[in-house]
Write a protein that holds these residues in place. Structure first.
Motif, PDB file in Angstrom:
ATOM      1  N   LEU A  41      44.208  36.140  35.010  1.00  0.00           N
ATOM      2  CA  LEU A  41      43.943  35.910  36.436  1.00  0.00           C
ATOM      3  C   LEU A  41      42.949  36.907  37.024  1.00  0.00           C
ATOM      4  O   LEU A  41      42.028  36.508  37.743  1.00  0.00           O
ATOM      5  N   PRO A  42      43.083  38.216  36.744  1.00  0.00           N
ATOM      6  CA  PRO A  42      42.073  39.161  37.250  1.00  0.00           C
ATOM      7  C   PRO A  42      40.663  38.835  36.758  1.00  0.00           C
ATOM      8  O   PRO A  42      39.692  38.953  37.515  1.00  0.00           O
ATOM      9  N   LEU A  43      40.553  38.427  35.498  1.00  0.00           N
ATOM     10  CA  LEU A  43      39.246  38.052  34.958  1.00  0.00           C
ATOM     11  C   LEU A  43      38.685  36.850  35.705  1.00  0.00           C
ATOM     12  O   LEU A  43      37.516  36.846  36.103  1.00  0.00           O
ATOM     13  N   GLN A  44      39.513  35.841  35.922  1.00  0.00           N
ATOM     14  CA  GLN A  44      39.051  34.640  36.605  1.00  0.00           C
ATOM     15  C   GLN A  44      38.655  34.941  38.047  1.00  0.00           C
ATOM     16  O   GLN A  44      37.672  34.402  38.558  1.00  0.00           O
ATOM     17  N   LYS A  45      39.397  35.812  38.696  1.00  0.00           N
ATOM     18  CA  LYS A  45      39.072  36.198  40.080  1.00  0.00           C
ATOM     19  C   LYS A  45      37.717  36.894  40.131  1.00  0.00           C
ATOM     20  O   LYS A  45      36.890  36.629  41.015  1.00  0.00           O
ATOM     21  N   TRP A  46      37.480  37.777  39.186  1.00  0.00           N
ATOM     22  CA  TRP A  46      36.207  38.501  39.107  1.00  0.00           C
ATOM     23  C   TRP A  46      35.050  37.527  38.899  1.00  0.00           C
ATOM     24  O   TRP A  46      33.999  37.642  39.532  1.00  0.00           O
ATOM     25  N   LEU A  47      35.269  36.541  38.041  1.00  0.00           N
ATOM     26  CA  LEU A  47      34.251  35.528  37.786  1.00  0.00           C
ATOM     27  C   LEU A  47      34.048  34.629  39.006  1.00  0.00           C
ATOM     28  O   LEU A  47      32.904  34.333  39.389  1.00  0.00           O
ATOM     29  N   ASP A  48      35.143  34.205  39.632  1.00  0.00           N
ATOM     30  CA  ASP A  48      35.052  33.322  40.791  1.00  0.00           C
ATOM     31  C   ASP A  48      34.288  33.973  41.942  1.00  0.00           C
ATOM     32  O   ASP A  48      33.605  33.284  42.713  1.00  0.00           O
ATOM     33  N   GLU A  49      34.381  35.287  42.042  1.00  0.00           N
ATOM     34  CA  GLU A  49      33.677  36.008  43.109  1.00  0.00           C
ATOM     35  C   GLU A  49      32.245  36.342  42.725  1.00  0.00           C
ATOM     36  O   GLU A  49      31.521  36.979  43.496  1.00  0.00           O
ATOM     37  N   GLY A  50      31.844  35.913  41.540  1.00  0.00           N
ATOM     38  CA  GLY A  50      30.451  36.081  41.122  1.00  0.00           C
ATOM     39  C   GLY A  50      30.070  37.494  40.746  1.00  0.00           C
ATOM     40  O   GLY A  50      28.871  37.817  40.667  1.00  0.00           O
ATOM     41  N   MET A  51      31.053  38.350  40.486  1.00  0.00           N
ATOM     42  CA  MET A  51      30.744  39.756  40.203  1.00  0.00           C
ATOM     43  C   MET A  51      30.113  39.967  38.838  1.00  0.00           C
ATOM     44  O   MET A  51      29.690  41.079  38.528  1.00  0.00           O
ATOM     45  N   HIS A  52      30.052  38.918  38.026  1.00  0.00           N
ATOM     46  CA  HIS A  52      29.398  39.044  36.718  1.00  0.00           C
ATOM     47  C   HIS A  52      27.893  38.850  36.832  1.00  0.00           C
ATOM     48  O   HIS A  52      27.163  38.989  35.836  1.00  0.00           O
ATOM     49  N   GLY A  53      27.416  38.526  38.044  1.00  0.00           N
ATOM     50  CA  GLY A  53      25.985  38.361  38.226  1.00  0.00           C
ATOM     51  C   GLY A  53      25.425  37.249  37.368  1.00  0.00           C
ATOM     52  O   GLY A  53      25.960  36.146  37.336  1.00  0.00           O
ATOM     53  N   SER A  54      24.365  37.554  36.651  1.00  0.00           N
ATOM     54  CA  SER A  54      23.736  36.550  35.791  1.00  0.00           C
ATOM     55  C   SER A  54      24.253  36.597  34.358  1.00  0.00           C
ATOM     56  O   SER A  54      23.694  35.932  33.479  1.00  0.00           O
ATOM     57  N   VAL A 212      34.088  48.442  43.536  1.00  0.00           N
ATOM     58  CA  VAL A 212      34.600  47.867  44.780  1.00  0.00           C
ATOM     59  C   VAL A 212      36.115  47.964  44.904  1.00  0.00           C
ATOM     60  O   VAL A 212      36.676  47.730  45.983  1.00  0.00           O
ATOM     61  N   ALA A 213      36.808  48.285  43.823  1.00  0.00           N
ATOM     62  CA  ALA A 213      38.250  48.484  43.827  1.00  0.00           C
ATOM     63  C   ALA A 213      38.599  49.228  42.546  1.00  0.00           C
ATOM     64  O   ALA A 213      37.771  49.333  41.637  1.00  0.00           O
ATOM     65  N   ASP A 214      39.812  49.749  42.477  1.00  0.00           N
ATOM     66  CA  ASP A 214      40.201  50.476  41.271  1.00  0.00           C
ATOM     67  C   ASP A 214      40.062  49.583  40.049  1.00  0.00           C
ATOM     68  O   ASP A 214      40.694  48.529  39.942  1.00  0.00           O
ATOM     69  N   GLY A 215      39.213  49.999  39.116  1.00  0.00           N
ATOM     70  CA  GLY A 215      39.020  49.251  37.883  1.00  0.00           C
ATOM     71  C   GLY A 215      38.153  48.010  38.018  1.00  0.00           C
ATOM     72  O   GLY A 215      38.037  47.240  37.069  1.00  0.00           O
ATOM     73  N   VAL A 216      37.532  47.823  39.183  1.00  0.00           N
ATOM     74  CA  VAL A 216      36.725  46.615  39.416  1.00  0.00           C
ATOM     75  C   VAL A 216      35.300  47.012  39.787  1.00  0.00           C
ATOM     76  O   VAL A 216      35.071  47.693  40.790  1.00  0.00           O
ATOM     77  N   VAL A 217      34.346  46.566  38.980  1.00  0.00           N
ATOM     78  CA  VAL A 217      32.927  46.835  39.227  1.00  0.00           C
ATOM     79  C   VAL A 217      32.211  45.535  39.539  1.00  0.00           C
ATOM     80  O   VAL A 217      32.309  44.563  38.787  1.00  0.00           O
ATOM     81  N   ASP A 218      31.503  45.530  40.655  1.00  0.00           N
ATOM     82  CA  ASP A 218      30.654  44.389  40.991  1.00  0.00           C
ATOM     83  C   ASP A 218      29.331  44.598  40.272  1.00  0.00           C
ATOM     84  O   ASP A 218      28.511  45.418  40.694  1.00  0.00           O
ATOM     85  N   CYS A 222      25.634  47.238  40.222  1.00  0.00           N
ATOM     86  CA  CYS A 222      25.674  48.320  39.239  1.00  0.00           C
ATOM     87  C   CYS A 222      24.291  48.570  38.632  1.00  0.00           C
ATOM     88  O   CYS A 222      23.627  47.645  38.153  1.00  0.00           O
ATOM     89  N   ILE A 223      23.871  49.824  38.613  1.00  0.00           N
ATOM     90  CA  ILE A 223      22.549  50.165  38.084  1.00  0.00           C
ATOM     91  C   ILE A 223      22.455  49.852  36.591  1.00  0.00           C
ATOM     92  O   ILE A 223      21.395  49.447  36.100  1.00  0.00           O
ATOM     93  N   SER A 224      23.541  50.009  35.861  1.00  0.00           N
ATOM     94  CA  SER A 224      23.512  49.667  34.437  1.00  0.00           C
ATOM     95  C   SER A 224      23.213  48.182  34.255  1.00  0.00           C
ATOM     96  O   SER A 224      22.396  47.797  33.411  1.00  0.00           O
ATOM     97  N   TYR A 225      23.873  47.359  35.051  1.00  0.00           N
ATOM     98  CA  TYR A 225      23.611  45.918  34.980  1.00  0.00           C
ATOM     99  C   TYR A 225      22.181  45.617  35.417  1.00  0.00           C
ATOM    100  O   TYR A 225      21.464  44.858  34.749  1.00  0.00           O
ATOM    101  N   LEU A 226      21.757  46.197  36.513  1.00  0.00           N
ATOM    102  CA  LEU A 226      20.437  45.887  37.068  1.00  0.00           C
ATOM    103  C   LEU A 226      19.312  46.276  36.114  1.00  0.00           C
ATOM    104  O   LEU A 226      18.312  45.558  35.996  1.00  0.00           O
ATOM    105  N   THR A 227      19.455  47.396  35.427  1.00  0.00           N
ATOM    106  CA  THR A 227      18.373  47.877  34.560  1.00  0.00           C
ATOM    107  C   THR A 227      18.439  47.316  33.141  1.00  0.00           C
ATOM    108  O   THR A 227      17.444  47.382  32.406  1.00  0.00           O
TER     109      THR A 227
END
Length: 381
Positions: A41-54, A212-218, A222-227
């Motif tokens: 469920l946490p994984l699906q919530k993260w995906l549903d909110e689009g936090m995985h980007g591209s 954005v929350a404990d253990g949750v990265v948007d 994130c600079i690692s994701y962006l670069t």
């Protein structure tokens, strides 16, 4: 298959697997069961909110990500390993406080870890097969839909920190993870207690507020994701806060108290390449595509390609102190590069023009980070 092994024999085998793992160069070995339903469920919530980007691959494979036996049929346990990667010749504050140098994430300064760790996991599997002919297994190193941090946490290698990375009391977070899926009902290890407590250093230091929350990265912030992962233009709102970080970002790890005494790696493959220990922005920006491919051969950096390399560097050049050399380099590159890069070159030139009449000043987050690093990481020069 494993019905022929008694509980005592399985325990002895588990102990032997851990010893073999250490002999192969892993810093720690643990064993986990394959029940990861709590993470669905946490994984699906993260995906549903689009936090995985591209990173569309994160949304693929369905339940295989949290059901290991669907990814590799017959799997009953997962042997998890970690390998320290912090190079002894890494620079920390010295790179960040010099706006004319490039900051490159510590994990990528040496040789790419994927193939090397996978080969060692294969050797570990071969050793198991020599004593248990019925053994079947498959190694993974960040190469398939595997919830490696969840498995490592269940196997006692550490706990998930507020920055979402795995933390180990003695080793911090400067290590790679790998997994060996096995068809043996080995005894499992006990998870360790989360020791982050009330500390929020990683959350407050993040240059782009990506945690954005404990253990949750948007990931989108994130600079690692962006670069590294992001293929398009870097959103303007994040460019200044990227500073001179051209490949990844270690800020959340650099301020973590558990990383202050983290051990350096014993693997020479992970030692920083000479051209990347004190990398000058203009020198890196001058590399042709062939030079980029040659100098990053065998490195994780190579996979972003030359265009993204120039994109990231142009932002760092825009953030650097005013320099006629930087302006000339950007103008010359702008004459013949495609529109994808021209957008970033133009932005960098505009930033340089704004600084012509005033000295360069680091972002406050970078200034604070440097102070923390200087206090907590004496090995830096």
């Amino acid at each position: 298959m494993s019905a022929s092994l008694s509980c005592e024999q399985l325990q002895q085998l588990a102990n032997q697997i851990k010893q073999w793992g250490l002999e192969l160069g892993f810093a720690q070995v643990g064993i986990s069961d394959i029940d990861l339903e709590a993470h669905a469920l946490p994984l699906q919530k993260w995906l549903d909110e689009g936090m995985h980007g591209s990173m569309n691959f994160m949304a693929e494979h369905g339940s295989k990500r949290y059901r290991p036996a669907e990814l590799h049929p017959g799997t009953l346990r997962v042997v998890t390993v970690r390998m320290n990667y912090l190079p002894p010749n890494a620079k920390f504050a010295s790179n960040l406080k010099d706006p004319l140098q490039a900051y490159i994430s510590r994990y990528s300064l040496g040789r790419d870890y994927h193939k090397m760790m996978r080969n060692r996991l294969k050797k570990l599997g071969q050793k198991i097969a020599e004593v248990v002919p019925e053994y079947q297994g498959r190694p993974f190193v960040d190469s398939a839909p595997v919830m490696e941090r969840a498995l490592a946490e269940k196997s006692g290698l550490g706990w998930t920190g507020k920055h979402s990375l795995l933390l180990n009391e003695k080793a911090g977070s400067w290590f790679f993870l790998g997994e060996l899926f096995v068809n043996l009902p080995l005894p499992t290890d006990t998870p360790v207690k989360n020791q982050c407590g009330s500390c929020v250093a990683c959350k407050t230091i993040c240059p782009t507020n990506a945690i954005v929350a404990d253990g949750v990265v948007d990931a989108r912030r994130c600079i690692s994701y962006l670069t590294i992962e992001h293929d398009g233009a870097i959103p303007i709102e994040f460019r200044q806060n990227m500073g001179n970080r051209i490949y990844g970002c270690d800020d959340c790890q650099l301020v973590c108290p558990f990383n202050r005494e983290a051990p350096v790696t014993k693997e020479t493959d992970f030692h920083a390449r000479s051209e990347l220990t004190t990398p000058q922005l203009l020198e890196l920006f001058s590399w042709s595509e062939q030079e980029f491919l040659d100098k990053t051969q065998g490195s994780a950096i190579r996979r972003i390609g030359h265009k993204k390399w120039l994109r990231n560097l142009s932002i760092a050049l825009g953030n650097a102190c005013y320099s006629e050399q930087i302006i000339q380099a950007l103008e010359q590159a702008n004459d013949y590069q495609e529109s994808f890069l021209q957008e970033h070159y133009q932005w960098a030139l505009q930033q340089q023009a704004l600084k012509e009449q005033r000295p360069f000043s680091h972002q406050r987050s970078t200034q604070r980070l440097i102070r923390v690093i200087n206090k907590g990481l004496p090995r830096d020069s």
